[in-house]
Design a protein around this motif. Structure first.
Motif, PDB file in Angstrom:
ATOM      1  N   ILE A   1      76.252 -23.405  80.988  1.00 45.80           N
ATOM      2  CA  ILE A   1      76.481 -22.076  81.564  1.00 45.80           C
ATOM      3  C   ILE A   1      75.250 -21.239  81.263  1.00 45.80           C
ATOM      4  O   ILE A   1      74.905 -21.025  80.098  1.00 45.80           O
ATOM      5  CB  ILE A   1      77.736 -21.401  80.982  1.00 45.80           C
ATOM      6  CG1 ILE A   1      78.990 -22.237  81.288  1.00 45.80           C
ATOM      7  CG2 ILE A   1      77.891 -19.986  81.550  1.00 45.80           C
ATOM      8  CD1 ILE A   1      80.238 -21.750  80.561  1.00 45.80           C
ATOM      9  N   ASP A   2      74.586 -20.784  82.306  1.00 45.69           N
ATOM     10  CA  ASP A   2      73.342 -20.026  82.150  1.00 45.69           C
ATOM     11  C   ASP A   2      73.483 -18.546  82.452  1.00 45.69           C
ATOM     12  O   ASP A   2      72.714 -17.736  81.935  1.00 45.69           O
ATOM     13  CB  ASP A   2      72.259 -20.607  83.073  1.00 45.69           C
ATOM     14  CG  ASP A   2      71.989 -22.069  82.776  1.00 45.69           C
ATOM     15  OD1 ASP A   2      71.397 -22.353  81.724  1.00 45.69           O
ATOM     16  OD2 ASP A   2      72.401 -22.926  83.579  1.00 45.69           O
ATOM     17  N   VAL A   3      74.429 -18.210  83.305  1.00 42.41           N
ATOM     18  CA  VAL A   3      74.566 -16.823  83.756  1.00 42.41           C
ATOM     19  C   VAL A   3      76.045 -16.459  83.787  1.00 42.41           C
ATOM     20  O   VAL A   3      76.877 -17.239  84.271  1.00 42.41           O
ATOM     21  CB  VAL A   3      73.963 -16.630  85.169  1.00 42.41           C
ATOM     22  CG1 VAL A   3      74.127 -15.181  85.629  1.00 42.41           C
ATOM     23  CG2 VAL A   3      72.507 -17.054  85.206  1.00 42.41           C
TER      24      VAL A   3
ATOM     25  N   MET B   1      76.419 -20.210  75.695  1.00 50.63           N
ATOM     26  CA  MET B   1      75.032 -19.749  75.695  1.00 50.63           C
ATOM     27  C   MET B   1      74.461 -19.745  74.280  1.00 50.63           C
ATOM     28  O   MET B   1      73.301 -20.109  74.065  1.00 50.63           O
ATOM     29  CB  MET B   1      74.944 -18.346  76.311  1.00 50.63           C
ATOM     30  CG  MET B   1      75.350 -18.276  77.761  1.00 50.63           C
ATOM     31  SD  MET B   1      75.226 -16.574  78.392  1.00 50.63           S
ATOM     32  CE  MET B   1      75.899 -16.784  80.051  1.00 50.63           C
ATOM     33  N   ALA B   2      75.271 -19.319  73.307  1.00 50.20           N
ATOM     34  CA  ALA B   2      74.813 -19.295  71.917  1.00 50.20           C
ATOM     35  C   ALA B   2      74.475 -20.705  71.438  1.00 50.20           C
ATOM     36  O   ALA B   2      73.473 -20.916  70.739  1.00 50.20           O
ATOM     37  CB  ALA B   2      75.879 -18.668  71.024  1.00 50.20           C
TER      38      ALA B   2
ATOM     39  N   GLY C   1      66.374 -16.229  73.669  1.00 47.59           N
ATOM     40  CA  GLY C   1      66.696 -16.804  74.978  1.00 47.59           C
ATOM     41  C   GLY C   1      67.970 -16.275  75.587  1.00 47.59           C
ATOM     42  O   GLY C   1      68.265 -16.573  76.746  1.00 47.59           O
ATOM     43  N   ILE C   2      68.737 -15.498  74.824  1.00 47.28           N
ATOM     44  CA  ILE C   2      69.994 -14.950  75.354  1.00 47.28           C
ATOM     45  C   ILE C   2      69.827 -13.457  75.576  1.00 47.28           C
ATOM     46  O   ILE C   2      69.505 -12.705  74.655  1.00 47.28           O
ATOM     47  CB  ILE C   2      71.167 -15.207  74.399  1.00 47.28           C
ATOM     48  CG1 ILE C   2      71.283 -16.707  74.104  1.00 47.28           C
ATOM     49  CG2 ILE C   2      72.467 -14.683  75.013  1.00 47.28           C
ATOM     50  CD1 ILE C   2      72.330 -17.038  73.074  1.00 47.28           C
TER      51      ILE C   2
ATOM     52  N   ALA D   1      76.072 -20.449  87.052  1.00 47.45           N
ATOM     53  CA  ALA D   1      76.518 -19.060  86.916  1.00 47.45           C
ATOM     54  C   ALA D   1      78.029 -18.965  87.079  1.00 47.45           C
ATOM     55  O   ALA D   1      78.633 -19.730  87.834  1.00 47.45           O
ATOM     56  CB  ALA D   1      75.830 -18.176  87.950  1.00 47.45           C
ATOM     57  N   ILE D   2      78.624 -18.029  86.374  1.00 47.84           N
ATOM     58  CA  ILE D   2      80.032 -17.682  86.562  1.00 47.84           C
ATOM     59  C   ILE D   2      80.101 -16.213  86.928  1.00 47.84           C
ATOM     60  O   ILE D   2      79.466 -15.375  86.272  1.00 47.84           O
ATOM     61  CB  ILE D   2      80.848 -17.948  85.284  1.00 47.84           C
ATOM     62  CG1 ILE D   2      80.873 -19.446  84.966  1.00 47.84           C
ATOM     63  CG2 ILE D   2      82.275 -17.417  85.431  1.00 47.84           C
ATOM     64  CD1 ILE D   2      81.514 -19.776  83.643  1.00 47.84           C
ATOM     65  N   VAL D   3      80.852 -15.901  87.959  1.00 47.25           N
ATOM     66  CA  VAL D   3      81.048 -14.508  88.371  1.00 47.25           C
ATOM     67  C   VAL D   3      82.529 -14.188  88.243  1.00 47.25           C
ATOM     68  O   VAL D   3      83.357 -14.695  89.009  1.00 47.25           O
ATOM     69  CB  VAL D   3      80.570 -14.268  89.817  1.00 47.25           C
ATOM     70  CG1 VAL D   3      80.790 -12.798  90.203  1.00 47.25           C
ATOM     71  CG2 VAL D   3      79.106 -14.646  89.980  1.00 47.25           C
TER      72      VAL D   3
END
Length: 274
Positions: free
Chosen positions: A90-92, A142-143, A193-194, A15-17
């Motif tokens: 990168i999932d989130v 993600m794409a 999935g996105i 995750a990236i915030v």
């Protein structure tokens, strides 16, 4: 699945915030890490990003500081390279960077008629462009993966007119539309999935609004009391109260949820004031 709680696990996810150095972004970063995610703390203040990452690590989580500016695409690309080099995916993405600016706030000497266009542009750019650019840079991964969850941060000011915050309210209303638009774009072109959703916090005490809502002795200002009077739960939110919604939207528990804006507001958006 034997345990329904496994649906909410973020183990193995990255995750990236953005705005992870702030009060609300930092709380969500800690929460995602506690749920099992490896978390990149993205913010302009390198030393604060390092401090948040160190705090997560000290609690047994995995985190990396990502010094970057959400309005500077080159620094975002560099942050992407750091994350991909360290964790490979990168999932989130939580787009928590944003905020208000005094020049676009109709208060004291600033009126609707003398507000400077540049001030309005700045607050819209910080909130809208500061969500658009990270979504482009990190959403591209993600794409390519065919999976991921983007979580934008909206506001009660997007849903109904709130006095003073002209620039901020317009910017957050744009975030709502961007969230829905990008949800459709991602699902139709890059697969189911996105997912793209948003959280709309109610009123939380942060660095920028403390003096507007609380007096030095901790009592409510007149504006703070007006908010409390229109919040059925009769209190401000606590930063950790955003964590559950963020984990839900990031996790496998929300695989058929996209294009929504979730209020976390103590009932503020439900109350007519009567």
């Amino acid at each position: 699945m034997n345990n329904a709680l496994d649906l909410f696990s973020l183990e193995g996810k990255v995750a990236i915030v953005t705005g992870g150095t702030g009060v609300l972004g930092g709380a969500m970063a800690h929460g995602l890490a506690a749920a099992g995610a490896s978390v990149g703390i993205l913010g302009r203040r390198a030393e604060v990003a390092q401090s948040v990452a160190d705090s997560i690590t000290a609690d047994g989580g995995r985190a990396l500081p990502l010094p970057a500016d959400v309005l500077d695409k080159e620094t975002l690309i560099a942050a992407r390279e750091t994350i991909m080099g360290a964790w490979g995916r990168i999932d989130v993405l939580v787009n928590a960077a944003g905020g208000n600016m005094s020049g676009a706030t109709i208060f004291n000497d600033v009126t609707f008629f003398n507000m400077q266009e540049d001030a309005f542009d700045q607050v819209v750019k910080l909130n809208l462009h500061g969500t658009l650019l990270p979504s482009q840079v990190f959403g591209e991964v993600m794409a390519e993966q065919g999976s991921g969850s983007i979580i934008n941060i909206s506001s009660m000011a997007a849903e109904q007119a709130i006095t003073r915050v002209l620039g901020y309210g317009n910017a957050k209303a744009a975030i709502d539309n961007f969230t829905r638009w990008l949800a459709v774009e991602m699902a139709q072109k890059y697969g189911e999935g996105i997912r793209v959703n948003a959280i709309a916090p109610g009123f939380f005490i942060g660095e920028q609004n403390r003096d507007f809502l609380l007096n030095p002795d901790g009592t409510h200002t007149a504006r703070g009391q007006l908010i409390i009077d229109n919040t059925p739960m009769s209190r401000f939110g606590e930063p950790d109260e955003l964590v559950g919604t963020a984990i839900w939207l990031a996790s496998s528990a929300a695989t058929f949820i996209t294009g929504i804006i979730v209020p976390v507001d103590g009932g503020f958006s439900a109350f007519s004031g009567v």
